[in-house]
Design an enzyme around this catalytic site. Structure first.
Site, PDB file in Angstrom:
ATOM      1  N   THR A  33       0.821  -1.213   0.000  1.00  0.00           N
ATOM      2  CA  THR A  33       0.000   0.000   0.000  1.00  0.00           C
ATOM      3  C   THR A  33       0.857   1.266   0.000  1.00  0.00           C
ATOM      4  OG1 THR A  33      -1.785  -1.198   1.096  1.00  0.00           O
ATOM      5  CG2 THR A  33      -1.880   1.202   1.190  1.00  0.00           C
ATOM      6  N   GLU A  41       0.548   9.647  -5.514  1.00  0.00           N
ATOM      7  CA  GLU A  41       1.031  11.002  -5.256  1.00  0.00           C
ATOM      8  C   GLU A  41       1.898  11.507  -6.397  1.00  0.00           C
ATOM      9  OE1 GLU A  41       1.894  12.658  -1.407  1.00  0.00           O
ATOM     10  OE2 GLU A  41       1.916  10.632  -0.569  1.00  0.00           O
ATOM     11  N   HIS A  67      -7.166   0.093  -0.912  1.00  0.00           N
ATOM     12  CA  HIS A  67      -6.344  -0.875  -1.636  1.00  0.00           C
ATOM     13  C   HIS A  67      -7.200  -2.126  -1.712  1.00  0.00           C
ATOM     14  CE1 HIS A  67      -1.988  -2.513  -2.261  1.00  0.00           C
ATOM     15  NE2 HIS A  67      -2.826  -2.947  -3.186  1.00  0.00           N
TER      16      HIS A  67
END
Length: 127
Positions: A33, A41, A67
Site C-alpha cells: 500500500t 502522489e 487498496h
C-alpha cells in the site's frame, strides 16, 4: 494555467522493493500500500507540475484511498489521476491504480501549491 480535468498517467513494475514485506506494511510479497500511495502522489504531482510557475511545486496533504486487490511481484501497475477540484492553492485529485487484471485501488488525494524556497525555509525552522 491549472484547469479542472488535468490528467496524469504513470506505470511501474512491482518489484520486491515495492512489496509490503519490504516496506514494513505487511508480511507478504505483494504490491505494498505505501508503494501504491507513492505512485498515486507522484502521478498527481507530475500531472500539474508543468502548469505551475517556476519555483512552485505541490506537496501531498491528504490521502484517502482503498487498496482493493493484491498484485504479485513482476506485475505492471498503472495509476491515472484527474484534477477534480481547485480551491485556491488546494488541489484535489481522483486517483485509480490498476494492474493487468483490473482496478486494485482508488480514492482521493489532496495537494497544496507551495513556493519551494519558502517551504524549505519553514522546514529548516522546525529543526
Amino acid at each position: 494555467m491549472l484547469i479542472l480535468g488535468i490528467r496524469g498517467r504513470h506505470t511501474e513494475i512491482v518489484t520486491m522493493e515495492k512489496a509490503a514485506s519490504s516496506l514494513g506494511s505487511g508480511g507478504l510479497d505483494v504490491y505494498g500500500t505505501p508503494a501504491m500511495i507513492a505512485l498515486m502522489e507522484g502521478t498527481a504531482l507530475y500531472s500539474v507540475q508543468p502548469y505551475l510557475d517556476p519555483g512552485m511545486t505541490t506537496v501531498g496533504t491528504l490521502v484517502n484511498i482503498q487498496h482493493k486487490a493484491a498484485t504479485p511481484i513482476g506485475s505492471t501497475v498503472t495509476c491515472e489521476s484527474e484534477l477534480i477540484e481547485i480551491d485556491r492553492k488546494r488541489l484535489v485529485f481522483h486517483v485509480v491504480v490498476s494492474d493487468e487484471n483490473g482496478e486494485i485501488g482508488s480514492g482521493v488525494h489532496e495537494r497544496f501549491i507551495v513556493n519551494i524556497d519558502q517551504f524549505l525555509e519553514k522546514v529548516k525552522q522546525r529543526k
